[in-house]
Design a protein around this motif. Structure first.
Motif, PDB file in Angstrom:
ATOM      1  N   GLU A 143       0.858  -1.196   0.000  1.00 31.20           N
ATOM      2  CA  GLU A 143       0.000   0.000   0.000  1.00 31.20           C
ATOM      3  C   GLU A 143       0.889   1.238   0.000  1.00 31.20           C
ATOM      4  O   GLU A 143       1.823   1.336   0.789  1.00 31.20           O
ATOM      5  CB  GLU A 143      -0.927  -0.041   1.235  1.00 31.20           C
ATOM      6  CG  GLU A 143      -1.615   1.249   1.592  1.00 31.20           C
ATOM      7  CD  GLU A 143      -2.481   1.832   0.488  1.00 31.20           C
ATOM      8  OE1 GLU A 143      -3.286   1.108  -0.116  1.00 31.20           O
ATOM      9  OE2 GLU A 143      -2.338   3.049   0.219  1.00 31.20           O
TER      10      GLU A 143
ATOM     11  N   ALA B   8     -22.489   3.731   0.988  1.00 28.19           N
ATOM     12  CA  ALA B   8     -23.658   2.860   1.131  1.00 28.19           C
ATOM     13  C   ALA B   8     -23.231   1.423   0.859  1.00 28.19           C
ATOM     14  O   ALA B   8     -22.779   1.089  -0.240  1.00 28.19           O
ATOM     15  CB  ALA B   8     -24.753   3.290   0.166  1.00 28.19           C
TER      16      ALA B   8
ATOM     17  N   ARG C  10     -16.088   4.897   5.754  1.00 32.09           N
ATOM     18  CA  ARG C  10     -15.077   4.325   4.854  1.00 32.09           C
ATOM     19  C   ARG C  10     -13.782   3.981   5.594  1.00 32.09           C
ATOM     20  O   ARG C  10     -13.260   2.880   5.469  1.00 32.09           O
ATOM     21  CB  ARG C  10     -14.785   5.322   3.728  1.00 32.09           C
ATOM     22  CG  ARG C  10     -13.669   4.880   2.796  1.00 32.09           C
ATOM     23  CD  ARG C  10     -13.203   6.014   1.897  1.00 32.09           C
ATOM     24  NE  ARG C  10     -14.151   6.340   0.863  1.00 32.09           N
ATOM     25  CZ  ARG C  10     -14.172   5.774  -0.351  1.00 32.09           C
ATOM     26  NH1 ARG C  10     -13.286   4.864  -0.661  1.00 32.09           N
ATOM     27  NH2 ARG C  10     -15.064   6.140  -1.241  1.00 32.09           N
TER      28      ARG C  10
ATOM     29  N   ASP D 279     -11.815  -0.683  -8.344  1.00 31.16           N
ATOM     30  CA  ASP D 279     -11.762   0.499  -9.201  1.00 31.16           C
ATOM     31  C   ASP D 279     -10.650   0.416 -10.243  1.00 31.16           C
ATOM     32  O   ASP D 279     -10.736   1.060 -11.288  1.00 31.16           O
ATOM     33  CB  ASP D 279     -11.566   1.764  -8.354  1.00 31.16           C
ATOM     34  CG  ASP D 279     -12.887   2.280  -7.794  1.00 31.16           C
ATOM     35  OD1 ASP D 279     -13.868   1.514  -7.785  1.00 31.16           O
ATOM     36  OD2 ASP D 279     -12.940   3.459  -7.373  1.00 31.16           O
TER      37      ASP D 279
HETATM   38  P1  FAD Z   1      -9.480   2.602  -3.665  1.00 27.93           P
HETATM   39  O1  FAD Z   1     -10.444   2.764  -2.567  1.00 27.93           O
HETATM   40  O2  FAD Z   1      -9.163   3.778  -4.513  1.00 27.93           O
HETATM   41  O3  FAD Z   1      -8.128   2.026  -3.045  1.00 27.93           O
HETATM   42  C1  FAD Z   1      -6.955   1.927  -3.811  1.00 27.93           C
HETATM   43  C2  FAD Z   1      -5.768   1.809  -2.858  1.00 27.93           C
HETATM   44  O4  FAD Z   1      -4.591   1.616  -3.624  1.00 27.93           O
HETATM   45  C3  FAD Z   1      -5.549   3.069  -2.034  1.00 27.93           C
HETATM   46  O5  FAD Z   1      -5.376   2.720  -0.689  1.00 27.93           O
HETATM   47  C4  FAD Z   1      -4.293   3.677  -2.622  1.00 27.93           C
HETATM   48  O6  FAD Z   1      -3.530   4.388  -1.675  1.00 27.93           O
HETATM   49  C5  FAD Z   1      -3.561   2.452  -3.136  1.00 27.93           C
HETATM   50  N1  FAD Z   1      -2.625   2.723  -4.239  1.00 27.93           N
HETATM   51  C6  FAD Z   1      -2.847   3.541  -5.305  1.00 27.93           C
HETATM   52  N2  FAD Z   1      -1.784   3.524  -6.120  1.00 27.93           N
HETATM   53  C7  FAD Z   1      -0.899   2.668  -5.576  1.00 27.93           C
HETATM   54  C8  FAD Z   1       0.419   2.232  -5.950  1.00 27.93           C
HETATM   55  N3  FAD Z   1       1.006   2.684  -7.077  1.00 27.93           N
HETATM   56  N4  FAD Z   1       1.059   1.346  -5.159  1.00 27.93           N
HETATM   57  C9  FAD Z   1       0.476   0.874  -4.024  1.00 27.93           C
HETATM   58  N5  FAD Z   1      -0.728   1.264  -3.614  1.00 27.93           N
HETATM   59  C10 FAD Z   1      -1.421   2.148  -4.374  1.00 27.93           C
HETATM   60  N6  FAD Z   1     -19.199   2.806  -3.542  1.00 27.93           N
HETATM   61  C11 FAD Z   1     -20.209   2.137  -2.943  1.00 27.93           C
HETATM   62  O7  FAD Z   1     -20.313   0.916  -3.070  1.00 27.93           O
HETATM   63  N7  FAD Z   1     -21.149   2.807  -2.227  1.00 27.93           N
HETATM   64  C12 FAD Z   1     -21.126   4.163  -2.084  1.00 27.93           C
HETATM   65  O8  FAD Z   1     -21.997   4.746  -1.445  1.00 27.93           O
HETATM   66  C13 FAD Z   1     -20.074   4.888  -2.709  1.00 27.93           C
HETATM   67  N8  FAD Z   1     -20.002   6.231  -2.595  1.00 27.93           N
HETATM   68  C14 FAD Z   1     -18.998   6.908  -3.195  1.00 27.93           C
HETATM   69  C15 FAD Z   1     -18.973   8.301  -3.110  1.00 27.93           C
HETATM   70  C16 FAD Z   1     -17.986   9.020  -3.746  1.00 27.93           C
HETATM   71  C17 FAD Z   1     -17.995  10.517  -3.672  1.00 27.93           C
HETATM   72  C18 FAD Z   1     -16.981   8.328  -4.485  1.00 27.93           C
HETATM   73  C19 FAD Z   1     -15.912   9.082  -5.196  1.00 27.93           C
HETATM   74  C20 FAD Z   1     -17.000   6.950  -4.581  1.00 27.93           C
HETATM   75  C21 FAD Z   1     -18.007   6.223  -3.936  1.00 27.93           C
HETATM   76  N9  FAD Z   1     -18.058   4.821  -4.022  1.00 27.93           N
HETATM   77  C22 FAD Z   1     -19.097   4.146  -3.438  1.00 27.93           C
HETATM   78  C23 FAD Z   1     -17.067   4.072  -4.800  1.00 27.93           C
HETATM   79  C24 FAD Z   1     -15.963   3.518  -3.878  1.00 27.93           C
HETATM   80  O9  FAD Z   1     -15.356   4.565  -3.182  1.00 27.93           O
HETATM   81  C25 FAD Z   1     -14.924   2.792  -4.701  1.00 27.93           C
HETATM   82  O10 FAD Z   1     -15.530   1.933  -5.609  1.00 27.93           O
HETATM   83  C26 FAD Z   1     -13.989   1.997  -3.779  1.00 27.93           C
HETATM   84  O11 FAD Z   1     -13.272   2.854  -2.957  1.00 27.93           O
HETATM   85  C27 FAD Z   1     -13.030   1.161  -4.617  1.00 27.93           C
HETATM   86  O12 FAD Z   1     -12.124   0.519  -3.781  1.00 27.93           O
HETATM   87  P2  FAD Z   1     -10.691   0.097  -4.331  1.00 27.93           P
HETATM   88  O13 FAD Z   1     -10.009  -0.566  -3.203  1.00 27.93           O
HETATM   89  O14 FAD Z   1     -10.827  -0.606  -5.620  1.00 27.93           O
HETATM   90  O15 FAD Z   1      -9.944   1.468  -4.672  1.00 27.93           O
END
Ligand code: FAD
Length: 470
Positions: free
Chosen positions: A40, A59, A113, A306
């Protein structure tokens, strides 16, 4: 890295990104006995004073809960969430009208979150075959050798090797960059014209300032504000609006005027001073929509969350879809006996069309949330869909129910919804036409009687009129 797994021939899995999906995924792989290492880029949020990131609360719904159940923390997370049974629509005149999300007893949960992320990291860390590396930023990796280069905490570059790299590093994934260098990789990134900004409604007399078990919405056609409750009795409001409208508001007076015109009931709740302070504290954040396919490279790397499918947040499914990615991958691992060469392509085949369908629905829902919820037809259709669902629970299922309260495949839900729409629209046409025909028949049969007159009598009357005119 942990070599114990190597001894028992278990492969090494590197998870890039310890956000929501990465931290959850680590437990999925650890449960299977793999030697798991999370990398991370941020510091450990469990020790950090300030947690930077996106929305404060999210949510959580059925798909996400199923994934949490798999690693044994569903109950714990649910107990720390606030159920939201309905949308609460705030009209301009301050009137509030609820629109339920589903049947009685169905709700989505507002969860914190940062807290969720911390819990997921702790669960992953509790496995003896998992190692967490913070302050490790992925710079690049090699599909041929599985070698990854990180920018480490001491500022130096470090190299690690893994049998499988799982890219969970979010919308701007560094893992994905290697995919872009390859042929036949489809990728698109779209910024929508709208941005978002967060505000807070503090507690009032030690309690929630609005009804807590609702997702509050102020729909204003081209923009909207929403508010989700938090455990500390605050609400986090998110204003979604085109950037060009954000840019028009440059002074406190303009801001107050804008809120008085569009969200008058929210001003005393947020407080004028807090509104002025928080609105100008940070610029509005952008919203990006990313689609790509395939999700894998050879048998060495796969994208989830994502990193594979960043979507706009209007269906509350981004995280839920990312969590479901982990379940789907796990199911395919069972099916193909953990053979990465077979699992990875199958995962792309099964999951990419579903995530794509969900991302498109999320865009569609933005229009529904900020505009359609104001219309009488929308309310009528919600009522009709819910009534039909009550009468024929297996045949007609509202789209929102399929997406939020079931694990129906996203694409299947869209196909079923389109079919239902056709059937209901046709039904409404037939019902409308039959009503008109029926009404006309009844009018003719039982309406006021026309005087009966024969053709001969009519001719005589015409002749008499002519004679009078002469
Ligand atoms: P992220 O949460 O972006 O985590 C990625 C991680 O990778 C981070 O910790 C980052 O630091 C790390 N990282 C990045 N680059 C590197 C690198 N090069 N090397 C090592 N580590 C790295 N979803 C819902 O289901 N319900 C909701 O109500 C909802 N509301 C939302 C409201 C808003 C305003 C937004 C913007 C999004 C919302 N989402 C919601 C979507 C949700 O936030 C994302 O889908 C979710 O956070 C995706 O998780 P993830 O772990 O894939 O990515």
């Amino acid at each position: 890295m942990d070599h114990s797994a190597k001894k028992n021939n278990k492969k090494r899995v590197a998870i890039v990104g310890g956000g929501l999906v990465g931290a959850l995924n680590a437990s999925f792989f650890a449960k299977r006995g793999f030697a798991v290492t999370i990398f991370e880029s941020r510091e450990d949020i469990r020790c950090a004073k300030v947690v930077k990131g996106r929305s404060i609360n999210l949510a959580l719904s059925h798909r996400g809960r199923q994934a949490l159940k798999h690693i044994g923390i569903e109950e714990k997370i649910v107990s720390m969430g606030i159920p939201m049974h309905a949308r609460m629509i705030h009209s301009l005149n301050g009137k509030q009208s609820p629109i339920p999300y589903g049947k009685k007893g169905q709700y989505i949960l507002s969860v914190d979150r940062a807290n969720l992320n911390k819990e997921l990291l702790s669960v992953a860390e509790a496995y003896p075959n998992t190692k967490l590396n913070f302050n490790h930023k992925l710079l690049d990796w090699s599909p041929e050798t599985g070698a990854m280069t990180f920018h480490g905490p001491d500022g130096n570059e470090k190299e690690f090797h893994a049998d499988l790299i799982v890219g969970c590093d979010g919308a701007f994934s560094a893992t994905r960059k290697q995919f872009l260098r390859r042929s036949r990789f489809n990728y698109s990134q779209t910024y929508i014209p709208h941005g978002y900004l967060e505000l807070t409604i503090p507690p009032r007399n030690g309690d929630f300032a609005m009804k807590p078990n609702f997702l509050h919405i102020w729909p204003r056609h081209t923009f909207m504000m929403i508010a989700l409750p938090n455990l500390d009795k605050t609400f986090t409001c998110t204003l979604f609006m085109p950037f060009e409208d954000f840019e028009k508001i440059t002074t406190g007076n303009e801001l107050l005027g804008f809120f008085q015109k569009n969200f008058p009931d929210s001003i005393p709740l947020i407080g004028v001073d807090a509104l002025m302070r928080d609105f100008f504290r940070l610029p509005a954040q952008a919203l990006v929509w990313v689609t790509c396919s395939p999700y894998h490279v050879l048998d060495s790397c796969v994208l989830m969350g994502d990193a594979a499918h960043a979507m706009v947040p209007f269906y509350g499914q981004g995280m839920n879809a990312g969590f479901e990615d982990c379940i789907v991958f796990n199911e395919i691992m069972d099916q193909f006996n953990e053979d990465f060469a077979a699992v990875l392509p199958e995962y792309t085949r099964v999951r990419a069309p579903d995530d794509q369908a969900m991302a498109e629905l999320a865009m569609y829902n933005y229009v529904e949330m900020r505009s359609h919820v104001n219309s009488r037809y929308f309310l009528f259709r919600k009522f009709l869909d819910n009534t039909l669902h009550f009468v024929m629970p297996k045949t007609i299922i509202p789209l929102y129910t399929m997406i939020t309260f079931t694990r129906t495949r996203y694409r299947q839900a869209v196909i079923q919804w389109q079919w239902q729409n056709k059937v209901i629209t046709h039904g409404l046409w037939i019902f409308g036409t039959m009503s008109i025909v029926g009404a006309a028949y009844l009018l003719l049969k039982y309406g006021p009687k026309k005087p009966h007159i024969t053709a001969e009598q009519l001719w005589n009357r015409v002749l008499a009129l002519k004679w009078l005119q002469n």
